[in-house]
Design a protein around this motif. Structure first.
Motif, PDB file in Angstrom:
ATOM      1  N   LEU A 194       5.415 -12.048   7.394  1.00 36.76           N
ATOM      2  CA  LEU A 194       5.501 -11.763   6.043  1.00 36.76           C
ATOM      3  C   LEU A 194       6.514 -12.690   5.464  1.00 36.76           C
ATOM      4  O   LEU A 194       6.512 -13.044   4.423  1.00 36.76           O
ATOM      5  CB  LEU A 194       5.819 -10.183   5.781  1.00 36.76           C
ATOM      6  CG  LEU A 194       4.833  -9.187   5.930  1.00 36.76           C
ATOM      7  CD1 LEU A 194       5.336  -7.724   5.696  1.00 36.76           C
ATOM      8  CD2 LEU A 194       3.682  -9.331   4.939  1.00 36.76           C
TER       9      LEU A 194
ATOM     10  N   ILE B  55       8.154  -5.743   1.685  1.00 32.52           N
ATOM     11  CA  ILE B  55       7.592  -6.849   0.610  1.00 32.52           C
ATOM     12  C   ILE B  55       8.497  -7.016  -0.442  1.00 32.52           C
ATOM     13  O   ILE B  55       8.794  -8.258  -0.891  1.00 32.52           O
ATOM     14  CB  ILE B  55       6.336  -6.428   0.201  1.00 32.52           C
ATOM     15  CG1 ILE B  55       5.234  -6.514   1.134  1.00 32.52           C
ATOM     16  CG2 ILE B  55       5.766  -7.124  -1.124  1.00 32.52           C
ATOM     17  CD1 ILE B  55       4.015  -5.762   0.839  1.00 32.52           C
TER      18      ILE B  55
ATOM     19  N   LEU C 277       1.169 -11.987  -2.938  1.00 32.13           N
ATOM     20  CA  LEU C 277       0.998 -11.645  -1.390  1.00 32.13           C
ATOM     21  C   LEU C 277      -0.124 -10.524  -1.531  1.00 32.13           C
ATOM     22  O   LEU C 277       0.141  -9.519  -2.354  1.00 32.13           O
ATOM     23  CB  LEU C 277       2.002 -11.536  -0.951  1.00 32.13           C
ATOM     24  CG  LEU C 277       2.225 -10.933   0.412  1.00 32.13           C
ATOM     25  CD1 LEU C 277       1.744 -11.923   1.359  1.00 32.13           C
ATOM     26  CD2 LEU C 277       3.460 -10.329   0.661  1.00 32.13           C
TER      27      LEU C 277
ATOM     28  N   ARG D 162       5.238 -12.965  -6.507  1.00 33.35           N
ATOM     29  CA  ARG D 162       6.636 -13.586  -6.188  1.00 33.35           C
ATOM     30  C   ARG D 162       7.158 -14.064  -7.535  1.00 33.35           C
ATOM     31  O   ARG D 162       6.604 -14.780  -8.486  1.00 33.35           O
ATOM     32  CB  ARG D 162       6.243 -15.037  -5.293  1.00 33.35           C
ATOM     33  CG  ARG D 162       7.804 -15.449  -5.152  1.00 33.35           C
ATOM     34  CD  ARG D 162       7.772 -16.981  -4.123  1.00 33.35           C
ATOM     35  NE  ARG D 162       8.872 -17.606  -4.452  1.00 33.35           N
ATOM     36  CZ  ARG D 162       9.097 -18.749  -3.908  1.00 33.35           C
ATOM     37  NH1 ARG D 162       8.112 -19.537  -3.390  1.00 33.35           N
ATOM     38  NH2 ARG D 162      10.083 -19.302  -4.291  1.00 33.35           N
TER      39      ARG D 162
ATOM     40  N   VAL E 232      -1.597 -15.953  -0.431  1.00 33.70           N
ATOM     41  CA  VAL E 232      -1.490 -15.618   1.112  1.00 33.70           C
ATOM     42  C   VAL E 232      -2.122 -14.125   1.354  1.00 33.70           C
ATOM     43  O   VAL E 232      -1.590 -13.035   0.820  1.00 33.70           O
ATOM     44  CB  VAL E 232      -0.310 -15.848   1.924  1.00 33.70           C
ATOM     45  CG1 VAL E 232      -0.464 -15.356   3.399  1.00 33.70           C
ATOM     46  CG2 VAL E 232       0.245 -17.208   1.863  1.00 33.70           C
TER      47      VAL E 232
ATOM     48  N   VAL F 245       4.299 -18.904  -0.456  1.00 30.82           N
ATOM     49  CA  VAL F 245       3.535 -18.332  -1.814  1.00 30.82           C
ATOM     50  C   VAL F 245       4.413 -18.871  -2.819  1.00 30.82           C
ATOM     51  O   VAL F 245       5.578 -19.124  -2.821  1.00 30.82           O
ATOM     52  CB  VAL F 245       3.463 -17.029  -1.766  1.00 30.82           C
ATOM     53  CG1 VAL F 245       3.186 -16.443  -3.362  1.00 30.82           C
ATOM     54  CG2 VAL F 245       2.456 -16.134  -0.906  1.00 30.82           C
TER      55      VAL F 245
ATOM     56  N   PHE G 275       9.197 -10.164  -3.697  1.00 35.55           N
ATOM     57  CA  PHE G 275       8.063  -9.944  -4.548  1.00 35.55           C
ATOM     58  C   PHE G 275       7.945  -8.783  -5.284  1.00 35.55           C
ATOM     59  O   PHE G 275       8.856  -7.742  -4.893  1.00 35.55           O
ATOM     60  CB  PHE G 275       6.846  -9.793  -3.465  1.00 35.55           C
ATOM     61  CG  PHE G 275       6.537 -11.027  -2.758  1.00 35.55           C
ATOM     62  CD1 PHE G 275       5.601 -11.697  -3.290  1.00 35.55           C
ATOM     63  CD2 PHE G 275       7.014 -11.232  -1.540  1.00 35.55           C
ATOM     64  CE1 PHE G 275       5.277 -12.915  -2.574  1.00 35.55           C
ATOM     65  CE2 PHE G 275       6.706 -12.277  -0.757  1.00 35.55           C
ATOM     66  CZ  PHE G 275       5.840 -13.280  -1.322  1.00 35.55           C
TER      67      PHE G 275
ATOM     68  N   ALA H 297       5.100 -16.085   5.124  1.00 31.40           N
ATOM     69  CA  ALA H 297       4.354 -15.921   3.955  1.00 31.40           C
ATOM     70  C   ALA H 297       5.139 -15.861   2.724  1.00 31.40           C
ATOM     71  O   ALA H 297       4.357 -16.676   1.601  1.00 31.40           O
ATOM     72  CB  ALA H 297       3.442 -14.650   3.744  1.00 31.40           C
ATOM     73  N   ALA H 298       6.208 -15.498   2.685  1.00 26.80           N
ATOM     74  CA  ALA H 298       6.969 -15.628   1.577  1.00 26.80           C
ATOM     75  C   ALA H 298       7.435 -17.093   1.148  1.00 26.80           C
ATOM     76  O   ALA H 298       7.641 -17.443   0.156  1.00 26.80           O
ATOM     77  CB  ALA H 298       8.422 -14.597   1.444  1.00 26.80           C
TER      78      ALA H 298
END
Ligand SMILES: [Zn+2]
Length: 318
Positions: A167, A220, A180, A311, A151, A174, A225, A170-171
């Protein structure tokens, strides 16, 4: 507009002041740093655009001059944009696991198309999509589901009203082992501090948050990640940020960004003489801008921050 201080002009717009930090949610109070057009949070160091624009204000700010159908810049600028996206896609294509890529804030789909040329499935989302690419959907990112090998927020996170929630989403999207990617203007950079209200990447009100690297990286990592790459050059626009800032310091505050845009994409009509003045000044300022860029990169305080974070694979499959 050439001349006027853009942050001061924006600060005068009729909208309520931001009540809380758009990054960490802290209620603003006396400890926070109030500047023209933004408030810097004392807790996380991220600044929030203030006044906080309404949807109508934002729609107006994104009106046709931002992404006109013919391209934003005169020929050279658009060619550079296309080549840097192409280089980014090539690099990521090598380090990503198999699977599709999601580009958040995909614009006209330049990055999506670059991935597809490598034979990789790629989709973009952009509520302001121009319709130029069939692979860019005019939906909000948080409506997306599925599993993605990457992403990517390429200069889009700072445009979102709830960037940390994005975010977090997104986590969820992924896949384990996936990546990411985030590139945002670095609000703690040397050029941001030096050029202040006239810093190119302040871009009020389209940029709703002004992010410092420490806040971005810790967020992040908190989402599970592992940060694999941080660059203060790859995010692009570093040299241009210097050029724009230096030219804007001259008498009359010429706007270099406007000077290189096509007529229909300019924020304010510029006379040919003013345009020539801005371009000539940029040429003269180039060595100084190059020096500034070199200092920023060496001191890891560049005008943009680019992050690749993987990740962690699920423990049972590792
Ligand atoms: Zn905060």
């Amino acid at each position: 507009m050439a001349g006027a201080n853009p942050a001061v002009v924006y600060a005068r717009t009729a909208a309520p002041a931001a009540g809380e930090c758009a990054w960490c949610g802290r209620r603003f109070g006396g400890d926070d740093e109030h500047r023209a057009g933004r408030i810097r949070c004392a807790r996380c160091g991220v600044a929030t655009t203030s006044p906080w624009p309404s949807d109508e204000q934002l729609a107006k700010a994104y009106a046709v001059w931002y992404r006109p159908s013919a391209g934003r810049f005169s020929g050279v600028g658009d060619a550079v944009l296309k080549r840097t996206r192409s280089a980014l896609a090539s690099r990521l294509h090598r380090v990503l696991p198999e699977g599709p890529v999601l580009d958040v804030g995909a614009g006209d789909g330049t990055l999506v198309e670059a991935f597809r040329r490598h034979g990789r499935e790629a989709v973009g989302v952009d509520p302001y999509a121009s319709g130029a690419s069939p692979h860019v959907r005019a939906v909000e990112f948080e409506e997306m589901t599925g599993g993605w090998s990457a992403v990517i927020f390429w200069h889009s996170l700072e445009h979102l009203r709830r960037p940390v929630r994005a975010l977090r989403h997104a986590a969820d999207l992924v896949v384990p082992g996936g990546v990411l990617v985030v590139a945002v203007p670095n609000a703690a950079s040397l050029q941001a501090r030096l050029f202040g209200d006239r810093w190119l990447a302040l871009d009020l009100p389209r940029h709703l948050v002004h992010i410092a690297p420490a806040a971005l990286l810790s967020q992040i990592e908190a989402l599970g990640f592992r940060v694999e790459r941080v660059s203060y050059l790859r995010g692009g626009q570093v040299l241009f940020g210097w050029l724009h800032g230096l030219v804007g310091r001259l008498p009359g505050h010429p706007d270099l960004y406007d000077a290189i845009r096509r007529g229909e994409a300019q924020q304010a009509a510029q006379s040919p003489a003013l345009r020539l003045y801005a371009l000539a000044a940029a040429l003269v300022a180039l060595p100084l801008a190059a020096a500034g860029t070199a200092i920023e990169v060496a001191t890891r305080s560049g005008g943009t921050i680019y992050v690749e974070a993987r990740r962690e694979p699920d423990p049972e499959t590792a």
